[in-house]
Write a protein that holds these residues in place. Structure first.
Motif, short mmCIF file in Angstrom:
data_model
loop_
_atom_site.label_atom_id
_atom_site.label_comp_id
_atom_site.label_asym_id
_atom_site.label_seq_id
_atom_site.Cartn_x
_atom_site.Cartn_y
_atom_site.Cartn_z
N LEU A 146 0.83 -1.20 0.00
CA LEU A 146 0.00 0.00 0.00
C LEU A 146 0.86 1.26 0.00
CD1 LEU A 146 -2.75 -1.05 2.57
CD2 LEU A 146 -3.08 -0.69 0.12
N LYS A 147 1.92 1.24 0.79
CA LYS A 147 2.79 2.41 0.88
C LYS A 147 3.52 2.66 -0.44
CE LYS A 147 6.71 4.29 3.48
NZ LYS A 147 7.67 4.06 4.60
N GLU A 148 4.08 1.59 -1.03
CA GLU A 148 4.88 1.75 -2.24
C GLU A 148 4.03 2.09 -3.46
OE1 GLU A 148 7.03 -1.88 -2.53
OE2 GLU A 148 8.43 -1.38 -0.90
N SER A 149 2.81 1.57 -3.52
CA SER A 149 1.96 1.77 -4.69
C SER A 149 1.01 2.96 -4.55
CB SER A 149 1.13 0.52 -4.95
OG SER A 149 0.19 0.31 -3.90
N GLY A 150 0.73 3.37 -3.32
CA GLY A 150 -0.27 4.40 -3.10
C GLY A 150 -1.68 3.90 -3.34
N ALA A 151 -1.86 2.58 -3.42
CA ALA A 151 -3.16 1.99 -3.70
C ALA A 151 -4.10 2.11 -2.50
CB ALA A 151 -3.01 0.53 -4.11
N ASP A 152 -5.36 1.81 -2.75
CA ASP A 152 -6.38 1.82 -1.70
C ASP A 152 -6.59 0.44 -1.10
OD1 ASP A 152 -7.36 4.63 -2.30
OD2 ASP A 152 -7.64 3.65 -4.24
N ARG A 223 -7.97 1.93 -6.32
CA ARG A 223 -6.80 1.31 -6.93
C ARG A 223 -6.40 0.09 -6.14
NH1 ARG A 223 -2.20 5.39 -6.96
NH2 ARG A 223 -1.12 3.60 -7.88
N PHE A 224 -5.97 -0.97 -6.85
CA PHE A 224 -5.60 -2.23 -6.23
C PHE A 224 -4.11 -2.48 -6.41
CE2 PHE A 224 -10.07 -2.48 -6.94
CZ PHE A 224 -10.59 -3.34 -6.00
N SER A 225 -3.50 -3.10 -5.41
CA SER A 225 -2.10 -3.51 -5.50
C SER A 225 -2.02 -5.00 -5.18
CB SER A 225 -1.24 -2.71 -4.52
OG SER A 225 0.11 -3.17 -4.56
N PHE A 226 -1.44 -5.78 -6.10
CA PHE A 226 -1.32 -7.22 -5.90
C PHE A 226 0.02 -7.54 -5.24
CE2 PHE A 226 0.26 -11.33 -7.59
CZ PHE A 226 -0.60 -12.15 -6.88
N VAL A 227 -0.03 -8.32 -4.16
CA VAL A 227 1.16 -8.79 -3.46
C VAL A 227 1.46 -10.20 -3.97
CG1 VAL A 227 2.20 -9.27 -1.22
CG2 VAL A 227 0.52 -7.42 -1.44
N ASP A 228 2.60 -10.37 -4.61
CA ASP A 228 2.91 -11.64 -5.27
C ASP A 228 3.47 -12.66 -4.28
OD1 ASP A 228 3.17 -13.53 -7.21
OD2 ASP A 228 4.97 -12.66 -8.12
N GLU A 229 2.70 -12.94 -3.26
CA GLU A 229 3.03 -13.97 -2.29
C GLU A 229 1.77 -14.40 -1.56
OE1 GLU A 229 4.93 -12.25 1.54
OE2 GLU A 229 5.66 -10.97 -0.09
N CYS A 230 1.83 -15.56 -0.92
CA CYS A 230 0.66 -16.05 -0.19
C CYS A 230 0.50 -15.24 1.10
CB CYS A 230 0.83 -17.54 0.13
SG CYS A 230 -0.58 -18.26 1.01
N LEU A 231 -0.66 -14.65 1.27
CA LEU A 231 -0.95 -13.86 2.46
C LEU A 231 -1.82 -14.57 3.47
CD1 LEU A 231 -1.59 -10.27 0.99
CD2 LEU A 231 0.56 -11.29 1.79
N ALA A 232 -2.69 -15.48 2.99
CA ALA A 232 -3.66 -16.09 3.91
C ALA A 232 -4.03 -17.49 3.46
CB ALA A 232 -4.92 -15.21 4.01
N ASN A 233 -4.67 -18.20 4.36
CA ASN A 233 -5.10 -19.58 4.14
C ASN A 233 -6.58 -19.70 4.42
OD1 ASN A 233 -2.27 -21.17 4.08
ND2 ASN A 233 -2.17 -19.58 5.65
N MET A 234 -7.23 -20.59 3.66
CA MET A 234 -8.67 -20.82 3.84
C MET A 234 -8.93 -22.32 3.85
SD MET A 234 -11.92 -19.54 1.50
CE MET A 234 -11.89 -17.87 2.16
N GLN A 235 -9.75 -22.75 4.80
CA GLN A 235 -10.11 -24.16 4.92
C GLN A 235 -11.32 -24.45 4.04
OE1 GLN A 235 -8.29 -26.11 7.48
NE2 GLN A 235 -8.96 -27.74 6.12
N ASP A 236 -11.22 -25.47 3.19
CA ASP A 236 -12.37 -25.89 2.40
C ASP A 236 -13.50 -26.34 3.32
OD1 ASP A 236 -11.30 -25.38 -0.04
OD2 ASP A 236 -10.67 -27.44 -0.45
N GLY A 237 -14.73 -26.14 2.87
CA GLY A 237 -15.88 -26.60 3.63
C GLY A 237 -16.49 -25.56 4.55
N GLY A 238 -16.07 -24.29 4.43
CA GLY A 238 -16.66 -23.22 5.22
C GLY A 238 -18.05 -22.87 4.74
#
Length: 311
Positions: A146-152, A223-238
Motif C-alpha cells: 500500500l505504501k509503495e503503490s499508493g493503492a487503496d 486502486r488495487f495492488s497485488f502482493v505476489d506472495e501467499c498472504l492467507a489460508n482458507m479451509q475448504d468446507g466453510g
C-alpha cells in the motif's frame, strides 16, 4: 491515494450507522475497553477484525496467526455472534492481546463485518474469518504494498486446504472483478478511508457481500495492488463453500447492480448458468479425487491463476 467517487444509485450502510463502543447489554472487553494504554508506534496502525460464531475449534488458530505477525502496530478486534460453544473462553484467554472484543447477536456476516470496521482505529483494515489464518509476515507485506503503490486496497495469493493438506494456491486478479469474485477476501487489506467514503457491507447480501463491495470499490475508482506472495489460508468446507450456489446468485445480482451490460434476465442467467455448471463440475472432480482432471479444469476453465499444490 486515488480520489474515490461515492456511489449514488443505492444506499449502503455507513460507518455512522454503527456505534464505536459496545452496547451496554453486550458482553465485551479488551485493552481499549479497559482503558489500558496501547503502546504507540510510528508505523501506520492496522486493524484486523475477526468475526466468529461458535467457532471455538478453529478461532484460536486465526487469532494466533494475527497475534504472531511481525508488523509492530496491530490492533486486534473480535466480533462474536453470541457464541455458546466455548468461543468466549478462547477470547477471554487472549484478552490481554485484544484491543476490543464484543459478543452479541447480529443479523449476519455483513452486520458483523460492519461492527468490526466501526471499532477500527487503524489506517488499514483487514478482515479475517475464524476459519481462515494469515501467513507469517502477511500484514507487513500488505502495508508495504500500500505504501509503495499508493493503492487503496492490497491483496495477494490465497492457499486453500482440505483438512491438513494443501490443495490450491489461488492468485487474485482485480482486473477480472467485473467477471466474478477474483480476489481472496482473507488476503484483502483496505484503507479505512475507503470504507468511510464508499460505505460498508450491504445487509441484503448474505454470502457475496465481499464481492459486491469490491466491485463497488473498483467502479468507484479504487486502486488495487497485488502482493505476489501467499498472504492467507482458507479451509475448504466453510460457510461460503457450502452455500456456493447462493453466493453465485448474489454475484450475478451484484453485477446487475453495478454493470449496465449485466442488467436484466438474459445477462443474469448468461452469467449464472455457466457459473453453476463450472462449480458443479469442480466439486464433482473434488469428490471423485480426479487430480489430473481438476488440474486440467483449473488450467483451462478458471478465470484466475490457480496452482495445484501437494504436500
Amino acid at each position: 491515494m486515488t480520489e474515490l467517487r461515492a456511489p449514488t444509485r443505492f444506499s449502503v450502510p455507513k460507518r455512522a450507522d454503527y456505534p464505536c463502543e459496545p452496547h451496554a447489554a453486550s458482553l465485551f472487553g479488551g485493552l481499549r475497553i479497559r482503558r489500558q494504554v496501547i503502546q504507540a508506534n510510528p508505523a501506520p496502525l492496522v486493524s484486523i477484525v475477526t468475526i466468529v460464531r461458535n467457532g471455538a475449534a478453529r478461532f484460536a488458530r486465526a487469532a494466533e496467526s494475527v497475534l504472531a505477525q511481525d508488523y509492530p502496530a496491530i490492533e486486534y478486534i473480535v466480533v462474536d455472534g453470541a457464541s455458546t460453544d466455548g468461543t468466549l473462553d478462547v477470547i477471554r484467554r487472549l484478552e490481554s492481546r485484544i484491543a476490543v472484543w464484543v459478543s452479541e447477536p447480529d443479523t449476519g456476516i455483513s452486520d458483523a463485518f460492519n461492527k468490526g470496521i466501526a471499532f477500527a482505529h487503524g489506517e488499514v483494515v483487514g478482515l479475517l474469518n475464524s476459519d481462515d489464518w494469515y501467513e507469517p509476515g502477511a500484514v507487513s507485506a500488505a502495508v508495504r504494498a500500500l505504501k509503495e503503490s499508493g493503492a487503496d486496497i492490497a491483496h495477494g495469493k490465497l492457499q486453500y486446504w482440505k483438512g491438513s493438506r494443501k490443495t490450491y494456491l489461488v492468485t487474485g486478479d482485480a482486473d477480472l472483478l467485473e467477471k466474478g469474485m477474483t480476489i481472496g477476501h482473507p488476503t484483502m487489506f483496505v484503507r479505512r478511508a475507503c470504507y468511510e467514503r464508499l460505505g460498508l457491507y450491504r445487509h441484503d447480501f448474505r454470502q457475496a457481500m465481499d464481492y459486491e463491495w469490491l466491485l463497488r470499490a473498483k467502479l468507484s475508482g479504487a486502486r488495487f495492488s497485488f502482493v505476489d506472495e501467499c498472504l492467507a489460508n482458507m479451509q475448504d468446507g466453510g460457510t461460503g463453500d457450502q452455500r456456493w450456489r447462493e453466493s453465485q446468485k448474489e454475484v450475478a445480482r451484484a453485477r446487475g447492480i453495478h454493470l449496465p451490460a449485466a442488467r436484466g434476465a438474459i445477462p443474469y442467467w448468461s452469467y449464472l448458468g455457466p457459473a453453476l455448471v463450472r462449480g458443479t463440475v469442480r466439486r464433482m472432480l473434488d469428490t471423485l479425487h480426479l487430480s489430473s482432471a481438476r488440474r486440467w479444469y483449473h488450467r483451462h476453465l478458471s478465470r484466475i491463476k490457480i496452482t495445484h499444490t501437494k504436500e
